[in-house]
Motif scaffolding. Structure first.
Motif, PDB file in Angstrom:
ATOM      1  N   GLU A  82      54.350  41.338   7.168  1.00  0.00           N
ATOM      2  CA  GLU A  82      55.244  42.119   6.316  1.00  0.00           C
ATOM      3  C   GLU A  82      56.559  41.403   6.059  1.00  0.00           C
ATOM      4  O   GLU A  82      57.394  41.888   5.287  1.00  0.00           O
ATOM      5  CB  GLU A  82      55.533  43.490   6.963  1.00  0.00           C
ATOM      6  CG  GLU A  82      54.307  44.356   7.154  1.00  0.00           C
ATOM      7  CD  GLU A  82      53.656  44.728   5.834  1.00  0.00           C
ATOM      8  OE1 GLU A  82      54.392  45.117   4.909  1.00  0.00           O
ATOM      9  OE2 GLU A  82      52.425  44.636   5.729  1.00  0.00           O
ATOM     10  N   ARG A  83      56.748  40.262   6.709  1.00  0.00           N
ATOM     11  CA  ARG A  83      57.998  39.500   6.580  1.00  0.00           C
ATOM     12  C   ARG A  83      57.682  38.037   6.290  1.00  0.00           C
ATOM     13  O   ARG A  83      58.182  37.120   6.948  1.00  0.00           O
ATOM     14  CB  ARG A  83      58.819  39.617   7.862  1.00  0.00           C
ATOM     15  CG  ARG A  83      59.222  41.038   8.231  1.00  0.00           C
ATOM     16  CD  ARG A  83      60.452  41.478   7.491  1.00  0.00           C
ATOM     17  NE  ARG A  83      61.610  40.685   7.871  1.00  0.00           N
ATOM     18  CZ  ARG A  83      62.761  40.695   7.197  1.00  0.00           C
ATOM     19  NH1 ARG A  83      62.879  41.407   6.086  1.00  0.00           N
ATOM     20  NH2 ARG A  83      63.781  39.967   7.607  1.00  0.00           N
ATOM     21  N   ALA A 101      60.168  34.821   6.629  1.00  0.00           N
ATOM     22  CA  ALA A 101      61.250  35.066   7.579  1.00  0.00           C
ATOM     23  C   ALA A 101      61.457  33.857   8.480  1.00  0.00           C
ATOM     24  O   ALA A 101      60.525  33.105   8.771  1.00  0.00           O
ATOM     25  CB  ALA A 101      60.953  36.310   8.406  1.00  0.00           C
ATOM     26  N   VAL A 153      64.385  37.611   1.849  1.00  0.00           N
ATOM     27  CA  VAL A 153      63.120  37.942   2.500  1.00  0.00           C
ATOM     28  C   VAL A 153      62.628  39.338   2.129  1.00  0.00           C
ATOM     29  O   VAL A 153      61.440  39.536   1.838  1.00  0.00           O
ATOM     30  CB  VAL A 153      63.240  37.791   4.026  1.00  0.00           C
ATOM     31  CG1 VAL A 153      61.963  38.270   4.716  1.00  0.00           C
ATOM     32  CG2 VAL A 153      63.518  36.337   4.391  1.00  0.00           C
ATOM     33  N   ASP A 154      63.517  40.332   2.121  1.00  0.00           N
ATOM     34  CA  ASP A 154      63.090  41.687   1.765  1.00  0.00           C
ATOM     35  C   ASP A 154      62.541  41.738   0.344  1.00  0.00           C
ATOM     36  O   ASP A 154      61.485  42.340   0.094  1.00  0.00           O
ATOM     37  CB  ASP A 154      64.256  42.669   1.909  1.00  0.00           C
ATOM     38  CG  ASP A 154      64.612  42.939   3.358  1.00  0.00           C
ATOM     39  OD1 ASP A 154      63.759  42.678   4.242  1.00  0.00           O
ATOM     40  OD2 ASP A 154      65.740  43.404   3.622  1.00  0.00           O
ATOM     41  N   ASN A 157      59.080  40.160  -0.100  1.00  0.00           N
ATOM     42  CA  ASN A 157      57.951  40.908   0.440  1.00  0.00           C
ATOM     43  C   ASN A 157      57.717  42.248  -0.228  1.00  0.00           C
ATOM     44  O   ASN A 157      56.779  42.963   0.126  1.00  0.00           O
ATOM     45  CB  ASN A 157      58.154  41.106   1.946  1.00  0.00           C
ATOM     46  CG  ASN A 157      57.843  39.847   2.730  1.00  0.00           C
ATOM     47  OD1 ASN A 157      56.695  39.593   3.071  1.00  0.00           O
ATOM     48  ND2 ASN A 157      58.865  39.045   2.994  1.00  0.00           N
ATOM     49  N   ASP A 158      58.517  42.587  -1.214  1.00  0.00           N
ATOM     50  CA  ASP A 158      58.385  43.878  -1.896  1.00  0.00           C
ATOM     51  C   ASP A 158      57.448  43.725  -3.097  1.00  0.00           C
ATOM     52  O   ASP A 158      57.863  43.835  -4.248  1.00  0.00           O
ATOM     53  CB  ASP A 158      59.766  44.376  -2.333  1.00  0.00           C
ATOM     54  CG  ASP A 158      59.727  45.822  -2.822  1.00  0.00           C
ATOM     55  OD1 ASP A 158      58.732  46.511  -2.525  1.00  0.00           O
ATOM     56  OD2 ASP A 158      60.675  46.238  -3.505  1.00  0.00           O
ATOM     57  N   ASP A 166      54.898  37.827  11.246  1.00  0.00           N
ATOM     58  CA  ASP A 166      54.828  39.202  10.755  1.00  0.00           C
ATOM     59  C   ASP A 166      54.417  39.157   9.297  1.00  0.00           C
ATOM     60  O   ASP A 166      55.165  38.671   8.450  1.00  0.00           O
ATOM     61  CB  ASP A 166      56.195  39.878  10.915  1.00  0.00           C
ATOM     62  CG  ASP A 166      56.191  41.337  10.463  1.00  0.00           C
ATOM     63  OD1 ASP A 166      55.167  41.802   9.923  1.00  0.00           O
ATOM     64  OD2 ASP A 166      57.222  42.005  10.652  1.00  0.00           O
ATOM     65  N   ASP A 216      68.678  34.616   4.866  1.00  0.00           N
ATOM     66  CA  ASP A 216      67.629  35.631   4.893  1.00  0.00           C
ATOM     67  C   ASP A 216      67.838  36.728   3.849  1.00  0.00           C
ATOM     68  O   ASP A 216      67.210  37.775   3.894  1.00  0.00           O
ATOM     69  CB  ASP A 216      67.506  36.245   6.284  1.00  0.00           C
ATOM     70  CG  ASP A 216      68.781  36.948   6.735  1.00  0.00           C
ATOM     71  OD1 ASP A 216      69.754  37.012   5.947  1.00  0.00           O
ATOM     72  OD2 ASP A 216      68.809  37.426   7.887  1.00  0.00           O
TER      73      ASP A 216
END
Length: 372
Positions: A311-312, A315, A349-350, A353-354, A309, A346
Protein backbone atom coordinates in the motif's frame (compact mmCIF):
# COMPACT_ATOMS: atom_id res chain seq x y z
CA UNK A 1 -11.84 10.72 -3.94
CA UNK A 2 -8.36 11.48 -5.20
CA UNK A 3 -5.71 13.21 -3.15
CA UNK A 4 -4.21 16.48 -4.31
CA UNK A 5 -0.77 16.50 -5.83
CA UNK A 6 2.08 16.85 -3.33
CA UNK A 7 3.58 20.23 -2.69
CA UNK A 8 6.56 21.60 -4.56
CA UNK A 9 9.91 21.24 -2.84
CA UNK A 10 12.52 23.93 -2.24
CA UNK A 11 16.08 23.80 -0.97
CA UNK A 12 16.82 25.82 2.16
CA UNK A 13 19.76 28.15 1.65
CA UNK A 14 23.07 26.49 2.30
CA UNK A 15 21.60 23.07 3.15
CA UNK A 16 20.05 19.97 1.64
CA UNK A 17 17.07 20.06 3.99
CA UNK A 18 13.79 20.16 2.10
CA UNK A 19 10.67 22.14 2.84
CA UNK A 20 7.26 21.89 1.18
CA UNK A 21 5.35 24.67 -0.56
CA UNK A 22 1.60 24.48 -0.91
CA UNK A 23 -0.07 23.66 -4.22
CA UNK A 24 -3.69 24.02 -5.24
CA UNK A 25 -4.09 21.86 -8.33
CA UNK A 26 -6.05 18.66 -8.02
CA UNK A 27 -5.06 15.38 -9.62
CA UNK A 28 -6.54 14.20 -12.91
CA UNK A 29 -9.76 12.31 -12.29
CA UNK A 30 -8.57 9.50 -14.53
CA UNK A 31 -5.64 8.60 -12.29
CA UNK A 32 -7.07 5.78 -10.24
CA UNK A 33 -10.62 6.72 -11.23
CA UNK A 34 -12.42 5.20 -14.18
CA UNK A 35 -9.25 4.87 -16.30
CA UNK A 36 -10.39 7.44 -18.90
CA UNK A 37 -7.80 9.79 -20.46
CA UNK A 38 -6.99 13.04 -18.72
CA UNK A 39 -8.77 15.08 -21.35
CA UNK A 40 -9.13 18.59 -20.03
CA UNK A 41 -5.69 18.94 -18.53
CA UNK A 42 -2.70 20.19 -20.45
CA UNK A 43 -0.16 17.44 -21.04
CA UNK A 44 3.17 17.54 -19.25
CA UNK A 45 6.46 15.91 -20.14
CA UNK A 46 9.55 14.71 -18.32
CA UNK A 47 12.84 13.12 -19.32
CA UNK A 48 14.06 10.08 -17.37
CA UNK A 49 17.77 9.20 -17.58
CA UNK A 50 18.13 5.41 -17.45
CA UNK A 51 21.43 4.13 -16.09
CA UNK A 52 22.12 1.64 -18.90
CA UNK A 53 23.25 1.74 -22.51
CA UNK A 54 20.16 -0.16 -23.68
CA UNK A 55 17.60 1.92 -21.73
CA UNK A 56 16.27 -1.04 -19.76
CA UNK A 57 17.64 -3.86 -17.67
CA UNK A 58 15.55 -6.87 -16.68
CA UNK A 59 14.93 -5.23 -13.29
CA UNK A 60 13.23 -2.08 -14.52
CA UNK A 61 9.87 -3.60 -15.38
CA UNK A 62 7.86 -1.09 -13.36
CA UNK A 63 8.82 1.73 -15.69
CA UNK A 64 8.48 -0.38 -18.82
CA UNK A 65 5.04 -1.68 -17.87
CA UNK A 66 3.73 1.79 -17.02
CA UNK A 67 4.91 3.04 -20.39
CA UNK A 68 3.69 0.04 -22.40
CA UNK A 69 0.28 -0.05 -20.73
CA UNK A 70 -0.35 3.67 -21.18
CA UNK A 71 -0.53 4.55 -17.48
CA UNK A 72 1.64 7.65 -17.92
CA UNK A 73 -0.35 8.62 -20.98
CA UNK A 74 -3.70 8.47 -19.22
CA UNK A 75 -2.30 10.73 -16.51
CA UNK A 76 -1.58 13.32 -19.19
CA UNK A 77 2.16 12.71 -19.01
CA UNK A 78 4.69 12.14 -21.79
CA UNK A 79 7.80 10.35 -20.49
CA UNK A 80 10.97 10.08 -22.54
CA UNK A 81 13.25 7.31 -21.29
CA UNK A 82 16.83 8.09 -22.35
CA UNK A 83 19.68 5.58 -22.19
CA UNK A 84 22.94 6.81 -20.62
CA UNK A 85 26.37 5.31 -20.14
CA UNK A 86 25.57 4.09 -16.63
CA UNK A 87 24.81 5.40 -13.15
CA UNK A 88 27.55 8.02 -13.10
CA UNK A 89 26.43 9.43 -16.42
CA UNK A 90 22.77 9.38 -15.37
CA UNK A 91 23.64 11.27 -12.19
CA UNK A 92 25.58 13.85 -14.19
CA UNK A 93 22.63 14.41 -16.52
CA UNK A 94 20.31 14.99 -13.56
CA UNK A 95 22.64 17.42 -11.80
CA UNK A 96 23.34 19.29 -15.05
CA UNK A 97 19.62 19.72 -15.67
CA UNK A 98 19.67 17.68 -18.88
CA UNK A 99 17.17 15.20 -17.42
CA UNK A 100 14.30 15.76 -15.00
CA UNK A 101 14.97 12.51 -13.17
CA UNK A 102 16.90 9.28 -13.44
CA UNK A 103 17.57 5.92 -11.82
CA UNK A 104 21.29 5.91 -10.98
CA UNK A 105 22.40 3.31 -8.47
CA UNK A 106 22.34 4.18 -4.80
CA UNK A 107 26.14 4.68 -4.62
CA UNK A 108 26.02 7.27 -7.42
CA UNK A 109 23.16 9.06 -5.69
CA UNK A 110 24.77 8.78 -2.26
CA UNK A 111 28.12 10.09 -3.40
CA UNK A 112 26.44 13.08 -5.04
CA UNK A 113 24.61 13.87 -1.81
CA UNK A 114 27.74 13.40 0.29
CA UNK A 115 29.65 16.03 -1.70
CA UNK A 116 26.81 18.51 -1.20
CA UNK A 117 24.96 18.36 -4.53
CA UNK A 118 21.26 19.17 -4.41
CA UNK A 119 19.78 15.77 -5.18
CA UNK A 120 16.80 13.96 -3.74
CA UNK A 121 15.17 10.54 -3.95
CA UNK A 122 11.42 11.05 -4.35
CA UNK A 123 10.47 7.37 -4.82
CA UNK A 124 12.38 4.26 -3.80
CA UNK A 125 12.05 1.71 -6.59
CA UNK A 126 14.14 -1.15 -5.21
CA UNK A 127 16.24 -2.17 -2.22
CA UNK A 128 19.02 -4.68 -1.77
CA UNK A 129 22.51 -5.31 -3.01
CA UNK A 130 23.22 -4.08 -6.55
CA UNK A 131 26.91 -4.80 -6.13
CA UNK A 132 28.60 -7.77 -4.53
CA UNK A 133 31.90 -9.43 -3.71
CA UNK A 134 32.58 -12.83 -5.26
CA UNK A 135 35.31 -15.47 -5.32
CA UNK A 136 35.78 -18.63 -7.40
CA UNK A 137 33.87 -21.53 -5.85
CA UNK A 138 37.01 -23.65 -5.48
CA UNK A 139 39.50 -20.83 -4.83
CA UNK A 140 39.93 -21.43 -1.09
CA UNK A 141 38.61 -18.03 0.09
CA UNK A 142 35.36 -18.31 2.05
CA UNK A 143 34.90 -14.92 3.72
CA UNK A 144 35.85 -11.25 3.47
CA UNK A 145 38.69 -11.69 5.98
CA UNK A 146 40.29 -14.11 3.55
CA UNK A 147 40.78 -11.28 1.05
CA UNK A 148 43.70 -9.82 3.01
CA UNK A 149 46.59 -9.58 0.53
CA UNK A 150 44.39 -10.54 -2.43
CA UNK A 151 44.19 -9.17 -5.94
CA UNK A 152 40.55 -8.12 -6.35
CA UNK A 153 39.02 -7.48 -9.73
CA UNK A 154 36.64 -4.55 -10.18
CA UNK A 155 34.71 -3.47 -13.24
CA UNK A 156 36.52 -0.15 -13.66
CA UNK A 157 38.22 2.54 -11.54
CA UNK A 158 35.51 4.47 -9.74
CA UNK A 159 32.89 1.80 -10.40
CA UNK A 160 29.90 1.81 -8.06
CA UNK A 161 31.09 -1.37 -6.39
CA UNK A 162 34.32 0.20 -5.11
CA UNK A 163 32.78 2.06 -2.17
CA UNK A 164 30.97 -1.07 -0.98
CA UNK A 165 34.10 -3.19 -1.40
CA UNK A 166 36.29 -0.73 0.50
CA UNK A 167 33.81 -0.50 3.37
CA UNK A 168 33.53 -4.30 3.61
CA UNK A 169 37.32 -4.63 3.70
CA UNK A 170 37.73 -1.96 6.36
CA UNK A 171 35.11 -3.70 8.51
CA UNK A 172 37.50 -6.69 8.60
CA UNK A 173 40.53 -4.52 9.35
CA UNK A 174 41.84 -4.69 5.78
CA UNK A 175 43.17 -1.46 4.30
CA UNK A 176 41.84 -1.24 0.72
CA UNK A 177 44.85 0.87 -0.29
CA UNK A 178 47.77 -1.05 1.19
CA UNK A 179 46.51 -4.56 1.99
CA UNK A 180 44.91 -5.47 -1.36
CA UNK A 181 45.29 -4.56 -5.00
CA UNK A 182 42.24 -3.50 -7.02
CA UNK A 183 42.53 -4.45 -10.69
CA UNK A 184 40.03 -3.35 -13.39
CA UNK A 185 38.91 -6.46 -15.32
CA UNK A 186 35.74 -5.29 -17.06
CA UNK A 187 32.08 -6.04 -16.61
CA UNK A 188 31.66 -9.76 -17.06
CA UNK A 189 32.97 -10.13 -20.61
CA UNK A 190 35.98 -11.99 -22.06
CA UNK A 191 38.47 -9.80 -20.17
CA UNK A 192 36.80 -10.74 -16.88
CA UNK A 193 36.71 -14.44 -17.70
CA UNK A 194 40.38 -14.40 -18.69
CA UNK A 195 41.41 -12.70 -15.42
CA UNK A 196 39.52 -15.25 -13.35
CA UNK A 197 40.72 -18.20 -15.42
CA UNK A 198 44.41 -17.30 -15.35
CA UNK A 199 44.36 -16.44 -11.64
CA UNK A 200 45.42 -12.82 -12.01
CA UNK A 201 42.65 -11.95 -9.55
CA UNK A 202 41.52 -13.87 -6.48
CA UNK A 203 38.11 -12.20 -6.23
CA UNK A 204 35.77 -10.00 -8.21
CA UNK A 205 33.61 -7.13 -6.96
CA UNK A 206 31.02 -5.86 -9.41
CA UNK A 207 27.32 -5.49 -10.16
CA UNK A 208 25.11 -8.57 -10.04
CA UNK A 209 24.34 -8.07 -13.73
CA UNK A 210 27.99 -8.81 -14.49
CA UNK A 211 27.90 -11.92 -12.33
CA UNK A 212 24.87 -13.22 -14.21
CA UNK A 213 26.91 -12.97 -17.41
CA UNK A 214 29.56 -15.18 -15.83
CA UNK A 215 26.99 -17.63 -14.54
CA UNK A 216 25.45 -18.08 -17.96
CA UNK A 217 28.97 -18.72 -19.25
CA UNK A 218 29.21 -21.59 -16.77
CA UNK A 219 31.42 -19.93 -14.16
CA UNK A 220 30.67 -20.80 -10.50
CA UNK A 221 31.26 -18.07 -7.91
CA UNK A 222 30.76 -17.85 -4.16
CA UNK A 223 28.95 -14.72 -2.97
CA UNK A 224 30.68 -13.07 0.02
CA UNK A 225 28.52 -9.92 0.02
CA UNK A 226 27.74 -8.82 3.62
CA UNK A 227 24.09 -9.29 4.57
CA UNK A 228 23.75 -5.66 5.64
CA UNK A 229 23.90 -4.61 1.98
CA UNK A 230 20.45 -6.12 1.50
CA UNK A 231 18.95 -3.43 3.75
CA UNK A 232 20.27 -0.61 1.58
CA UNK A 233 18.35 1.31 -1.09
CA UNK A 234 19.17 0.16 -4.61
CA UNK A 235 17.46 2.53 -7.05
CA UNK A 236 14.84 5.23 -6.97
CA UNK A 237 13.49 8.15 -8.92
CA UNK A 238 16.33 10.58 -8.33
CA UNK A 239 15.81 14.24 -9.14
CA UNK A 240 16.64 17.73 -7.87
CA UNK A 241 14.68 20.14 -5.70
CA UNK A 242 14.63 22.55 -8.67
CA UNK A 243 12.73 20.03 -10.80
CA UNK A 244 10.27 19.32 -7.97
CA UNK A 245 9.64 23.05 -7.69
CA UNK A 246 9.25 23.50 -11.43
CA UNK A 247 7.23 20.35 -12.23
CA UNK A 248 5.53 19.10 -9.04
CA UNK A 249 2.43 17.85 -10.86
CA UNK A 250 4.31 16.04 -13.60
CA UNK A 251 6.66 14.39 -11.10
CA UNK A 252 3.70 13.37 -8.94
CA UNK A 253 2.04 11.73 -11.92
CA UNK A 254 5.29 10.05 -12.86
CA UNK A 255 5.46 8.53 -9.37
CA UNK A 256 1.85 7.37 -9.62
CA UNK A 257 2.24 5.87 -13.08
CA UNK A 258 5.38 4.06 -11.93
CA UNK A 259 3.58 2.68 -8.87
CA UNK A 260 0.80 1.45 -11.16
CA UNK A 261 3.32 -0.29 -13.40
CA UNK A 262 4.98 -1.94 -10.43
CA UNK A 263 1.65 -3.10 -9.01
CA UNK A 264 0.67 -4.56 -12.38
CA UNK A 265 3.91 -6.55 -12.51
CA UNK A 266 3.58 -7.82 -8.96
CA UNK A 267 0.08 -9.04 -9.88
CA UNK A 268 1.33 -10.75 -13.07
CA UNK A 269 5.09 -11.30 -13.07
CA UNK A 270 5.05 -13.32 -16.28
CA UNK A 271 3.37 -10.45 -18.14
CA UNK A 272 6.29 -8.19 -17.23
CA UNK A 273 8.89 -10.82 -17.97
CA UNK A 274 7.19 -11.03 -21.38
CA UNK A 275 7.46 -7.25 -21.83
CA UNK A 276 11.13 -7.39 -20.91
CA UNK A 277 11.76 -10.11 -23.47
CA UNK A 278 10.31 -7.81 -26.08
CA UNK A 279 12.31 -4.77 -24.94
CA UNK A 280 15.72 -6.41 -24.44
CA UNK A 281 15.61 -9.76 -26.26
CA UNK A 282 19.40 -10.23 -26.21
CA UNK A 283 19.38 -10.38 -22.41
CA UNK A 284 16.98 -13.32 -22.51
CA UNK A 285 18.96 -15.43 -24.95
CA UNK A 286 19.43 -18.79 -23.23
CA UNK A 287 22.66 -20.73 -22.89
CA UNK A 288 22.96 -24.48 -23.46
CA UNK A 289 21.40 -25.11 -20.05
CA UNK A 290 18.37 -22.95 -20.83
CA UNK A 291 19.50 -20.09 -18.52
CA UNK A 292 19.63 -16.43 -19.52
CA UNK A 293 21.06 -13.30 -17.88
CA UNK A 294 17.66 -11.67 -18.21
CA UNK A 295 15.88 -14.43 -16.30
CA UNK A 296 18.48 -14.41 -13.53
CA UNK A 297 18.23 -10.64 -13.12
CA UNK A 298 14.45 -10.70 -13.35
CA UNK A 299 14.14 -13.34 -10.61
CA UNK A 300 16.39 -11.34 -8.26
CA UNK A 301 14.45 -8.17 -9.01
CA UNK A 302 11.20 -9.77 -7.84
CA UNK A 303 12.75 -9.78 -4.36
CA UNK A 304 14.38 -6.37 -4.55
CA UNK A 305 11.54 -4.38 -6.10
CA UNK A 306 8.72 -5.92 -4.05
CA UNK A 307 7.90 -3.19 -1.48
CA UNK A 308 7.75 -3.83 2.24
CA UNK A 309 4.18 -2.49 2.17
CA UNK A 310 2.18 -2.94 -1.03
CA UNK A 311 0.00 0.00 0.00
CA UNK A 312 3.08 2.23 0.17
CA UNK A 313 4.88 1.56 -3.11
CA UNK A 314 7.86 3.90 -3.41
CA UNK A 315 8.18 4.51 0.34
CA UNK A 316 11.66 5.00 1.75
CA UNK A 317 13.51 3.05 4.43
CA UNK A 318 15.03 5.95 6.34
CA UNK A 319 17.10 3.78 8.68
CA UNK A 320 18.50 1.66 5.87
CA UNK A 321 19.30 4.77 3.85
CA UNK A 322 21.13 6.33 6.79
CA UNK A 323 23.22 3.18 7.27
CA UNK A 324 24.01 3.25 3.58
CA UNK A 325 25.06 6.93 3.62
CA UNK A 326 27.20 6.36 6.71
CA UNK A 327 28.94 3.43 5.04
CA UNK A 328 29.72 5.39 1.89
CA UNK A 329 30.90 8.35 3.95
CA UNK A 330 33.34 6.11 5.83
CA UNK A 331 35.29 5.54 2.61
CA UNK A 332 36.48 9.14 2.15
CA UNK A 333 37.39 12.14 4.30
CA UNK A 334 36.03 14.37 1.53
CA UNK A 335 32.42 13.40 2.25
CA UNK A 336 30.27 15.53 4.53
CA UNK A 337 27.66 14.46 7.08
CA UNK A 338 24.24 13.93 5.48
CA UNK A 339 21.03 12.99 7.24
CA UNK A 340 18.85 10.59 5.28
CA UNK A 341 15.75 12.74 5.84
CA UNK A 342 17.49 15.59 4.02
CA UNK A 343 17.76 13.64 0.76
CA UNK A 344 14.58 11.56 0.96
CA UNK A 345 11.35 13.21 -0.07
CA UNK A 346 8.13 11.43 0.92
CA UNK A 347 5.68 14.10 -0.24
CA UNK A 348 4.74 12.03 -3.28
CA UNK A 349 4.14 8.58 -1.80
CA UNK A 350 0.49 9.03 -0.78
CA UNK A 351 -0.45 10.44 -4.16
CA UNK A 352 1.52 7.74 -5.98
CA UNK A 353 -0.47 5.03 -4.22
CA UNK A 354 -3.91 6.59 -4.66
CA UNK A 355 -4.88 4.61 -7.76
CA UNK A 356 -7.51 1.99 -8.53
CA UNK A 357 -5.80 -1.27 -7.58
CA UNK A 358 -8.74 -3.40 -8.70
CA UNK A 359 -8.57 -1.90 -12.17
CA UNK A 360 -4.80 -2.46 -12.44
CA UNK A 361 -5.16 -6.01 -11.13
CA UNK A 362 -7.77 -6.60 -13.84
CA UNK A 363 -5.32 -5.24 -16.42
CA UNK A 364 -2.80 -7.77 -15.15
CA UNK A 365 -5.30 -10.60 -15.35
CA UNK A 366 -6.33 -9.68 -18.89
CA UNK A 367 -2.80 -9.30 -20.31
CA UNK A 368 -1.96 -11.70 -23.13
CA UNK A 369 1.67 -12.77 -23.50
CA UNK A 370 3.31 -11.64 -26.74
CA UNK A 371 7.01 -12.58 -26.51
CA UNK A 372 7.04 -15.99 -24.82
Amino acid sequence: MQTTRPAAVLVLAGALALTACSGDETAPASAGGDGSPAAAEERASITMAMAAEDTYTAEWWGWLAADNLGYYDELGLDVEFVATGGSGDAMEQIVAGNADAGNPSAPAFGEAALVGLDVVNMFTYSSGAIFGIFVPQDGGITDIAGLDGANIGISEPGGGEVAFLEAALRAEGIDPITDVQLIPIGDGGPETLAALDNGSVDAYSTAYNDIFALQTAGYDLLDLTPDIYNTFPARGIITTPAVLEEKPDAMADFARGTAMGMYFCLENTEACRDMMRGAIPAAFEENADGVSQGDLRFELSLQQVDPADLERIGAHDVEGTQEFLDLIQSTSDDYQDVEAEAVLNDEFVDYANDFDRERVAQDAQDYELQNS
